[in-house]
Enzyme design. Structure first.
Site, PDB file in Angstrom:
ATOM      1  N   CYS A  94       3.304  -4.851   6.595  1.00 50.29           N
ATOM      2  CA  CYS A  94       3.090  -4.372   5.368  1.00 50.29           C
ATOM      3  C   CYS A  94       3.884  -4.144   4.290  1.00 50.29           C
ATOM      4  CB  CYS A  94       1.649  -3.523   5.266  1.00 50.29           C
ATOM      5  SG  CYS A  94       0.154  -4.185   5.736  1.00 50.29           S
ATOM      6  N   HIS A 144       0.754  -1.189   0.129  1.00 46.40           N
ATOM      7  CA  HIS A 144       0.065  -0.025   0.104  1.00 46.40           C
ATOM      8  C   HIS A 144       0.771   1.314   0.046  1.00 46.40           C
ATOM      9  CE1 HIS A 144       0.626   0.862   4.310  1.00 46.40           C
ATOM     10  NE2 HIS A 144       0.583  -0.566   4.523  1.00 46.40           N
TER      11      HIS A 144
END
Length: 337
Positions: free
Chosen positions: A211, A195
């Site tokens: 992440c 992301h």
């Protein structure tokens, strides 16, 4: 890494003044049997007050990658008139040239567009010590524009221990820590994503909870290019070696990922694979140069062929330069961020 927390605080105050990043680093794929791509750039620092992070962003390089290539450089204000090496030469990971390949140790993401003879390379931010991204082959299960963020229970607990109470949901928008685009991976319970971010200072550093983060322009470009179902391979290889078709032998060494806060990635041992040991001990490899490269950990390919000068690796001088979705826009995402 020891440097991560210090640099994280240092760049928080300056990141919002960063320059607009240039277009992604695209490289033509080398021929079969070759893994060497690109050339390093020799850059003269202008007297314009820019930080090392701002220069790194211009060339699509991560901050720690710049520090590996240029040890001792002042990350607040590189000395005007001094020269930096922009590490835009590299060895492709020893993986299938398909989809996305993430090498955590080098803090880079490689994307091989299907049917195109090229690779696109992005710097990334990854998990902090103890918050590692699992190593596996997976795929992109969802493409999510305008994500909201629902912090996991562990993240909420960690923030609460510091006296910070997170809201149940952080709405979509430029203040969202996930940025404006997210790619969910088909592993775990769906909590791992690639992301964006609302803070450029974390790219090329260990700052997330597991992440994979990209700069805003980079995640937007990647999001718009890849189809759902794209293969994703996550590896952790601080050492890459290659014997090129012309017989030249290269090694590229990055600082390994620290396992505990007290680890020093510049001095901690790097275990070599069986193939890497064979490469190092081959009579065509200059073992002294190879060992020196492992100690130096420059993050750049080093020529280690017997009888050849390691400085022969080329560098180019350059003057300073100033979709479809399965989740509705704004749908909440529970992730490790």
């Amino acid at each position: 890494m020891k440097r991560t927390l210090t640099l994280l605080g240092m760049f928080f105050a300056t990141a919002l003044t960063g320059i607009q990043a240039a277009s992604a680093n695209e490289y033509p794929l080398p021929p079969a049997g070759s893994r060497l791509i690109g050339e390093n750039i020799i850059y003269q620092v202008p007297n314009d007050g820019r930080s090392l992070e701002m220069i790194a962003a211009e060339y699509k390089i991560g901050l720690l990658g710049m520090l590996e290539a240029n040890p001792g450089t002042d990350p607040y204000l590189p000395t005007p008139g001094s020269t930096l090496t922009i590490p835009t030469q590299m060895l492709l990971p020893d993986t299938p040239r398909e989809g996305i390949v993430v090498n955590l140790a080098e803090l880079r993401l490689y994307y091989y567009p299907k049917g195109e003879d090229k690779v696109i390379v992005y710097p990334i931010g990854i998990g902090q010590t103890g918050m590692n991204t699992p190593l596996q082959v997976t795929s992109v299960s969802q493409k999510i524009p305008n994500p909201t963020w629902t912090p996991t229970a562990n993240i909420r607990k960690r923030y609460a221990a510091k006296g910070e109470i997170l809201p149940a949901v952080i709405p979509a928008g430029p203040e969202n820590p996930m940025g404006l685009f997210a790619l969910r991976l088909s592993m775990g319970h769906g909590q791992y994503l690639i992301h964006g971010t609302n803070a450029n200072f974390g790219i090329g550093m260990r700052v997330s909870s597991g992440c994979i983060r990209l700069r805003p322009d980079d995640i937007e470009a990647l999001f718009n290019m890849i189809p759902q179902g794209t293969r994703v391979q996550i590896i952790n290889e601080p050492v890459k070696v290659s014997v090129e078709p012309d017989g030249k032998r290269y090694v590229e060494v990055h600082q390994p990922l620290s396992k505990v806060a007290s680890d020093d990635p510049q001095t901690m041992p790097i275990p070599l694979s069986k193939n890497q040991k064979a490469f190092a001990n081959d009579q065509q490899t200059d073992k002294a140069v190879f060992d020196s490269a492992v100690v130096r950990r420059s993050g750049m390919p080093v020529l280690v062929s017997v009888g050849q000068d390691p400085s022969e690796v080329p560098a180019t001088p350059e003057a300073p330069q100033s979709a479809n979705s399965d989740t509705p826009a704004g749908a909440p995402i529970s992730s490790v961020n």
